[in-house]
Design an enzyme around this catalytic site. Structure first.
Site, PDB file in Angstrom:
ATOM      1  N   ASP A 245      -1.889  -1.012   5.745  1.00  0.00           N
ATOM      2  CA  ASP A 245      -2.239  -0.714   7.268  1.00  0.00           C
ATOM      3  C   ASP A 245      -3.665  -0.431   7.272  1.00  0.00           C
ATOM      4  OD1 ASP A 245      -2.637   2.895   7.318  1.00  0.00           O
ATOM      5  OD2 ASP A 245      -2.051   1.764   5.513  1.00  0.00           O
TER       6      ASP A 245
ATOM      7  N   ASP B 142      -0.357   5.000   1.128  1.00  0.00           N
ATOM      8  CA  ASP B 142      -0.391   5.934   2.199  1.00  0.00           C
ATOM      9  C   ASP B 142      -0.402   5.321   3.465  1.00  0.00           C
ATOM     10  OD1 ASP B 142      -1.063   7.393  -0.018  1.00  0.00           O
ATOM     11  OD2 ASP B 142      -3.150   8.098   0.717  1.00  0.00           O
TER      12      ASP B 142
ATOM     13  N   ASP C  46       0.792  -1.075  -0.067  1.00  0.00           N
ATOM     14  CA  ASP C  46       0.149  -0.056  -0.001  1.00  0.00           C
ATOM     15  C   ASP C  46       0.869   1.267  -0.094  1.00  0.00           C
ATOM     16  OD1 ASP C  46      -2.209   1.706   0.277  1.00  0.00           O
ATOM     17  OD2 ASP C  46      -1.825   1.720   2.272  1.00  0.00           O
TER      18      ASP C  46
ATOM     19  N   GLY D 167      -4.907   3.434  -2.886  1.00  0.00           N
ATOM     20  CA  GLY D 167      -6.256   4.141  -2.860  1.00  0.00           C
ATOM     21  C   GLY D 167      -6.172   5.493  -2.988  1.00  0.00           C
TER      22      GLY D 167
ATOM     23  N   LYS E  97      -7.578  -4.033  -5.374  1.00  0.00           N
ATOM     24  CA  LYS E  97      -6.358  -4.428  -5.011  1.00  0.00           C
ATOM     25  C   LYS E  97      -6.152  -5.873  -5.060  1.00  0.00           C
ATOM     26  CE  LYS E  97      -5.005  -0.539  -1.947  1.00  0.00           C
ATOM     27  NZ  LYS E  97      -4.561   0.122  -0.605  1.00  0.00           N
TER      28      LYS E  97
END
Length: 488
Positions: A433, A273, A271, A364, A410
């Site tokens: 996360d 962010d 991921d 995202g 994803k």
């Protein structure tokens, strides 16, 4: 006739049999083959008195073909040291299979100083036009103690005080007592039918700083796994005894079946962010808009609730992008300078590249920033969301183009990349996360929660809560020495 007082003649010195031994080689050789009598001795013995020489019986040496046996393991006993040559990491006998569990213990860098948890205080309802406050703002309960930031959905029974911390008694590191306590815990789970003993071995993967160099990461190998009829591996990871142990010793425990694929990943997916970078990009975008003044707080609140899993990600993302209507598109270029890359990302990616592992970022967030970051860090793939930009004004319209890269997308992208590269999913690692990372973690052979939200930590296959994301290399079984070699 010699006089009485004259001294008598001394006899000529001679080498008697009692003063002799066999040859030099016999006295000093360290190995004598069994069942082969010594049929040659020094020339003096042969000439004068071979009968006077004592021939010692050969030592009895128990045969050992180099393959440890569980029924009769070879054992060396010398000078008070007893060593058995059997080991849980040994290859099993032909026709059998090994079932081993690998537990990696990570000591947390910040010792737990208090375990007191008080009752939550009621958070006042937000007034009209105000953003709701997160749990913990006006409460003495930390926001990450429950999978919710709303008191309405908070567990009916707030978390009670945890066990007393033991690391300050036995040492702020993974001490021998900590390992002993973990082995005692694991011995309490039933073994599969036909297994009577739990065997274990451990090795230190990472040492702390000088001068003490105490163990910070330790890998234990246990055989066999607890009985699957009683407790699956997924349930074992969530077991209250494991959680209690982590609280007592201030550690994270990562449990994995010791398979071949555990040691040889071929694709690692991240991921972006709060994983590859420490910020949430959409919050950075919102912070640049000064009118209305509370926009940044409203966007941050939606982001937080979506990451906790309280809000559906796609709807939450569209709502946040709509709030950014009118923002200049050149903001993506200006934000490059303020992106804060997570500690350990660069050495981790350098190590993975040297190992021949493919890497990808599935975000995202927004494609302009994600693509730039992937190029800067040297990742092989980058996917994110595209926002619609008004060509006449050069500003965001508040709309999103195409399929939103949320939880489902994803997972689809992870599977597509693995298929394109010819990589089995068992050899894929997914790191994230937020709640929108759970599906891709589930599809991968190993899902890793990096400083994640409570729900994600509970569901992920492993969790890392350290200061450097390069700790992932220890989870793969590399030692500190090997990590330094890979990241040099």
């Amino acid at each position: 006739m010699a006089d009485e007082g004259s001294p008598q003649k001394q006899g000529r010195p001679s080498l008697t049999p009692s003063m002799r031994s066999s040859s030099f080689l016999q006295e000093h050789q360290q190995y004598r083959p069994p069942n082969k009598p010594e049929n040659h001795y020094g020339i003096d013995t042969v000439v004068e008195d071979i009968q006077a020489t004592q021939i010692s019986a050969p030592r009895q040496i128990s045969p050992f073909n180099g393959i440890p046996s569980p029924d009769n393991p070879p054992r060396i006993v010398e000078s008070g040291v007893s060593h058995e040559l059997s080991h849980p990491n040994c290859t099993p006998a032909p026709g059998t299979s090994s079932e081993r569990l690998v537990a990696t213990l990570f000591y947390k860098s910040t010792p737990r100083v208090s375990n007191d948890v008080h009752s939550p205080q009621k958070v006042p309802s937000p007034q009209a036009g105000q953003s709701p406050k997160l749990a913990g703002a006006d409460s003495d309960i930390s926001a990450n103690l429950g999978p919710s930031s709303s008191l309405d959905t908070f567990p009916l029974e707030p978390p009670t005080s945890g066990p007393d911390p033991l690391d300050h008694i036995y040492g702020s590191y993974i001490s021998p007592m900590c390992i002993t306590s973990f082995l005692h815990l694991m011995s309490s789970f039933p073994l599969p039918p036909g297994s009577n003993d739990l065997t274990s071995a451990h090795r230190c993967l990472k040492l702390g700083a000088a001068p003490d160099h105490h163990p910070q990461v330790v890998e234990l190998t246990l055989s066999p796994l607890p009985s699957p009829d009683y407790l699956s591996l997924d349930d074992l990871r969530k077991h209250e005894l494991i959680y209690s142990f982590e609280r007592e010793w201030n550690v994270d425990v990562a449990l994995r079946a010791d398979t071949l694929w555990r040691r040889y990943p071929r694709l690692v997916v991240f991921d972006m962010d709060s994983t590859l970078i420490t910020q949430e990009v959409i919050d950075l975008l919102a912070a640049t808009i000064k009118d209305p003044p509370d926009l940044a707080a409203r966007v941050a609140d939606i982001t937080h609730r979506a990451m906790l899993g309280e809000l559906e990600f796609e709807g939450a993302f569209r709502a946040r992008v709509e709030l950014l209507t009118g923002l200049s598109a050149d903001i993506f270029t200006r934000l490059r300078a303020v992106l804060d890359v997570t500690n350990g990302v660069r050495p981790l990616l350098r190590a993975l590249k040297r190992l021949g592992v493919k890497t990808a970022v599935l975000s995202g967030g927004f494609l302009p920033l994600t693509s730039w970051l992937a190029g800067s860090l040297g990742l092989d793939y980058a996917y994110a969301n595209e926002v619609v930009i008004d060509e006449a004004t050069g500003r965001l319209t508040g709309e999103v183009k195409g399929t939103i890269v949320g939880a489902v997308r994803k997972r689809e992208l992870l599977i597509e990349i693995a298929a394109k590269e010819g990589i089995a999913l068992e050899q894929v690692v997914a790191v994230g996360d937020g709640a929108n990372d759970l599906l891709m973690m589930e599809a991968a052979g190993l899902g890793v929660a990096w400083n994640a939200k409570p729900l994600v930590q509970m569901e992920a296959g492993a969790r890392l809560n350290g200061e450097s994301i390069s700790d992932l290399l220890y989870l793969l079984g590399f030692t500190d020495e090997e990590v330094h070699t890979l990241t040099a």
